[in-house]
Write a protein that holds these residues in place. Structure first.
Motif, PDB file in Angstrom:
ATOM      1  N   VAL A 439       1.524   1.519   4.899  1.00 14.82           N
ATOM      2  CA  VAL A 439       1.608   2.979   4.816  1.00 14.82           C
ATOM      3  C   VAL A 439       0.290   3.521   4.282  1.00 14.82           C
ATOM      4  N   VAL A 440      -0.252   4.513   4.964  1.00 13.53           N
ATOM      5  CA  VAL A 440      -1.524   5.117   4.558  1.00 13.53           C
ATOM      6  C   VAL A 440      -1.356   5.789   3.205  1.00 13.53           C
ATOM      7  N   VAL A 441      -2.279   5.521   2.303  1.00  9.44           N
ATOM      8  CA  VAL A 441      -2.247   6.108   0.971  1.00  9.44           C
ATOM      9  C   VAL A 441      -2.719   7.551   1.047  1.00  9.44           C
ATOM     10  N   GLU A 442      -2.141   8.394   0.198  1.00  7.96           N
ATOM     11  CA  GLU A 442      -2.536   9.793   0.148  1.00  7.96           C
ATOM     12  C   GLU A 442      -4.025   9.916  -0.166  1.00  7.96           C
ATOM     13  N   ARG A 443      -4.685  10.889   0.444  1.00  9.99           N
ATOM     14  CA  ARG A 443      -6.120  11.149   0.325  1.00  9.99           C
ATOM     15  C   ARG A 443      -6.943  10.071   1.011  1.00  9.99           C
ATOM     16  N   GLU A 444      -6.331   9.278   1.894  1.00 11.05           N
ATOM     17  CA  GLU A 444      -7.037   8.332   2.750  1.00 11.05           C
ATOM     18  C   GLU A 444      -6.514   8.508   4.171  1.00 11.05           C
ATOM     19  N   VAL A 445      -7.220   7.896   5.133  1.00 11.75           N
ATOM     20  CA  VAL A 445      -6.808   8.038   6.532  1.00 11.75           C
ATOM     21  C   VAL A 445      -6.534   6.698   7.201  1.00 11.75           C
ATOM     22  N   ALA A 446      -6.768   5.566   6.503  1.00 12.92           N
ATOM     23  CA  ALA A 446      -6.558   4.262   7.127  1.00 12.92           C
ATOM     24  C   ALA A 446      -6.248   3.227   6.065  1.00 12.92           C
ATOM     25  N   ILE A 447      -5.550   2.170   6.492  1.00 12.77           N
ATOM     26  CA  ILE A 447      -5.222   1.044   5.632  1.00 12.77           C
ATOM     27  C   ILE A 447      -5.123  -0.201   6.502  1.00 12.77           C
ATOM     28  N   LEU A 448      -5.550  -1.339   5.939  1.00  9.01           N
ATOM     29  CA  LEU A 448      -5.510  -2.619   6.641  1.00  9.01           C
ATOM     30  C   LEU A 448      -4.515  -3.539   5.949  1.00  9.01           C
ATOM     31  N   GLY A 449      -3.574  -4.091   6.731  1.00 12.54           N
ATOM     32  CA  GLY A 449      -2.640  -5.082   6.228  1.00 12.54           C
ATOM     33  C   GLY A 449      -2.972  -6.450   6.795  1.00 12.54           C
ATOM     34  N   ILE A 450      -3.056  -7.452   5.926  1.00 14.69           N
ATOM     35  CA  ILE A 450      -3.457  -8.806   6.317  1.00 14.69           C
ATOM     36  C   ILE A 450      -2.246  -9.717   6.221  1.00 14.69           C
ATOM     37  N   GLY A 451      -1.910 -10.394   7.313  1.00 15.76           N
ATOM     38  CA  GLY A 451      -0.805 -11.346   7.324  1.00 15.76           C
ATOM     39  C   GLY A 451      -1.263 -12.734   6.910  1.00 15.76           C
ATOM     40  N   ARG A 452      -0.333 -13.674   6.955  1.00 21.06           N
ATOM     41  CA  ARG A 452      -0.669 -15.036   6.541  1.00 21.06           C
ATOM     42  C   ARG A 452      -1.461 -15.747   7.647  1.00 21.06           C
ATOM     43  N   MET A 453      -2.331 -16.639   7.226  1.00 17.51           N
ATOM     44  CA  MET A 453      -3.118 -17.431   8.178  1.00 17.51           C
ATOM     45  C   MET A 453      -2.299 -18.645   8.602  1.00 17.51           C
ATOM     46  N   ARG A 454      -2.368 -18.989   9.881  1.00 16.50           N
ATOM     47  CA  ARG A 454      -1.585 -20.116  10.395  1.00 16.50           C
ATOM     48  C   ARG A 454      -2.434 -20.883  11.406  1.00 16.50           C
TER      49      ARG A 454
END
Length: 513
Positions: A439-454
């Motif tokens: 979910v994008v944080v307030e006062r920002e326009v983007a966010i990156l989510g990193i999953g597990r490496m496999r």
């Protein structure tokens, strides 16, 4: 003529002096006089004003942008304690971090306006201090009447005959007295780390009722577990029924009660300060129209580079005391910063309440890359910020990340560590999960989510070996963006830049600052 006038002046002064002397004797005399009703109240009012003027209320100052209330975590002082200027008074938990409040005056604590666990308002008095320092513990105790319950218990104990008390066995009598007598708490009775306080709230335990066995009387997790065991065992001492040989014992994933034997019970729990912060922040954030973009990134080259660098760092003296081992996260944070130079819109914020008065929203670009990193802590989810990532190298990012993580674990992040973010990176892969929708944080326009490496099988990209199957280390990146100002094509191009840098991490060497 001259001597005559001088003698008259002397006689007038003598009469005036005699009159003032008589009035002074009347004021000091025990019998009432015509001047007493006028002078006595004036003297009493003067002394009362002087006594009240030395007690200074300490106001709770503003400790961060937008913070209007805080929770009192623990007091370092108690009424009657002597404090100096800048001495710590209490620790408070705001929506962003825990902060120690210090005294503005030197003197004696007269009153605490809040108990530990209560919510204090910013700008209101939270402690009174006698700046003259003439308050005494005996005087404070004399001014405080005994509690009604204590008076009643004293009367009941005085009314019990001594012969009745001697009928009970001495060990049982001592045990009953130990259980009934209230435990005297010192000023360190409610000291505990945020992790211990979070555990006490989960188990519905009043931390002020626990005798701490830690340093300076601090309550530890073991103290809470022992308290819960005694509390749960106290109502009933009947041994639980043993399972029959034909039935397996109830395990950790099953309930010992038979289906339908008990009614559904609901136990309301108050939100912690961290949960309240998340409740408010996410409610505002989900009013932003989101869209999700996911991609798969090949970590094989980054795994090899990280392994070589960690071997170098393991040699004595080469780490410069900052970090001894690198994780993948500093490389990813640096790759995001490098992409922001090419796509600065992802580092911007939306200004809905425009200052120009025409009511139109506008986009505010920001020069520094202040990247927030979501962290799972004993207190809950916190997002400290690494400032000006563009000016840091991989070691600098790793050192700042380690500093923030160590402070987050013990709940010592400052408001400065938690504010000023321009874009966020959330690494859920170290816990589990391949895909996520951040979910994008307030006062920002983007966010990156990193999953597990496999590890997955893949076809080789080497020319002439396209049919060969090789091992690859892959990881999924999930981007969320504010669809009011960021379109899907821009997000895809920026994500492609990050993917290319992570898959070819040697590119970072050419962009060192």
């Amino acid at each position: 003529m001259f001597w005559s006038r001088s003698s008259r002046a002397v006689r007038q002064q003598w009469r005036l002096y005699s009159s003032l002397s008589r009035q002074s004797r009347h004021l000091r005399a025990p019998t009432p006089s015509p001047l007493s009703p006028l002078s006595a109240p004036t003297a009493r009012a003067f002394h009362a004003t002087g006594a009240l003027s030395v007690v200074k209320p300490v106001l709770l100052a503003d400790i961060g942008e937008g913070i209007v209330e805080v929770e009192i975590i623990q007091w370092f002082v108690e009424p009657g304690a002597r404090v100096e200027e800048f001495s710590p008074l209490c620790e408070v938990q705001s929506d962003k971090a825990s902060v120690e409040i210090t005294s503005r005056f030197a003197g004696v604590v007269k009153k605490l306006h809040y108990e530990a666990g209560e919510v204090a308002k910013v700008g209101k008095a939270f402690v009174d201090i006698d700046i003259e320092g003439d308050a005494k513990d005996e005087a404070l105790a004399a001014l405080t009447p005994p509690e009604p319950a204590q008076q009643e218990s004293n009367r009941e104990s005085d009314a019990v005959p001594a012969s009745t008390a001697t009928h009970a066995p001495e060990p049982a009598l001592r045990e009953n007295r130990a259980q009934d007598a209230p435990t005297q708490k010192g000023k360190h009775a409610t000291l505990a780390t945020p992790a211990v306080r979070h555990l006490s709230k989960e188990l519905s335990v009043d931390i002020s009722q626990i005798n701490g066995t830690g340093r300076d009387g601090r309550v530890t997790k073991e103290d809470i577990y022992r308290f819960v065991e005694r509390r749960d065992a106290a109502p009933s001492r009947v041994p639980p029924p043993q399972p029959s040989p034909a039935m397996p014992a109830a395990g950790m994933f099953s309930s010992p009660a038979a289906p339908g034997s008990e009614e559904q019970k609901e136990t309301p729990l108050a939100l912690t300060r961290t949960q309240e912060m998340m409740f408010k922040t996410m409610t505002r954030s989900l009013s932003i129209p989101h869209f999700l973009y996911a991609d798969e990134v090949d970590f094989t080259s980054l795994v090899e580079l990280r392994g070589r660098l960690n071997k170098v760092l393991s040699k004595s003296g080469l780490s410069d005391g900052q970090v001894s081992k690198l994780s993948y996260l500093p490389f990813i944070i640096k790759a995001v910063s490098m992409a922001l130079y090419k796509y600065p819109i992802l580092n911007a914020r939306v200004d809905v309440e425009s200052a120009n008065g025409n009511g139109k929203p506008k986009l505010v670009l920001r020069s520094q890359h202040n990247i927030g990193v979501a962290m799972d802590t004993p207190s809950g989810l916190l997002v400290p910020v690494i400032k000006n990532v563009g000016s840091l190298n991989i070691l600098g990012i790793a050192a700042e990340l380690a500093r923030l993580q160590s402070l987050a674990v013990v709940g010592k992040l400052s408001p400065q560590d938690m504010s000023g973010g321009t874009i966020t990176v959330s690494n859920i892969g170290n816990i589990g999960g391949t895909y996520l929708s951040p979910v994008v944080v307030e006062r920002e326009v983007a966010i990156l989510g990193i999953g597990r490496m496999r590890t997955v099988p893949a076809f080789s990209t080497t020319p002439g070996e396209e049919d060969k199957v090789v091992r690859r280390q892959v990881c999924n990146f999930s981007w969320s963006a504010d669809h009011r100002v960021v379109d899907g094509a821009t997000m895809a191009r920026a994500a492609e830049v990050v993917r290319a840098i992570v898959e070819e991490p040697d590119v970072m060497v050419m962009h060192l600052r």
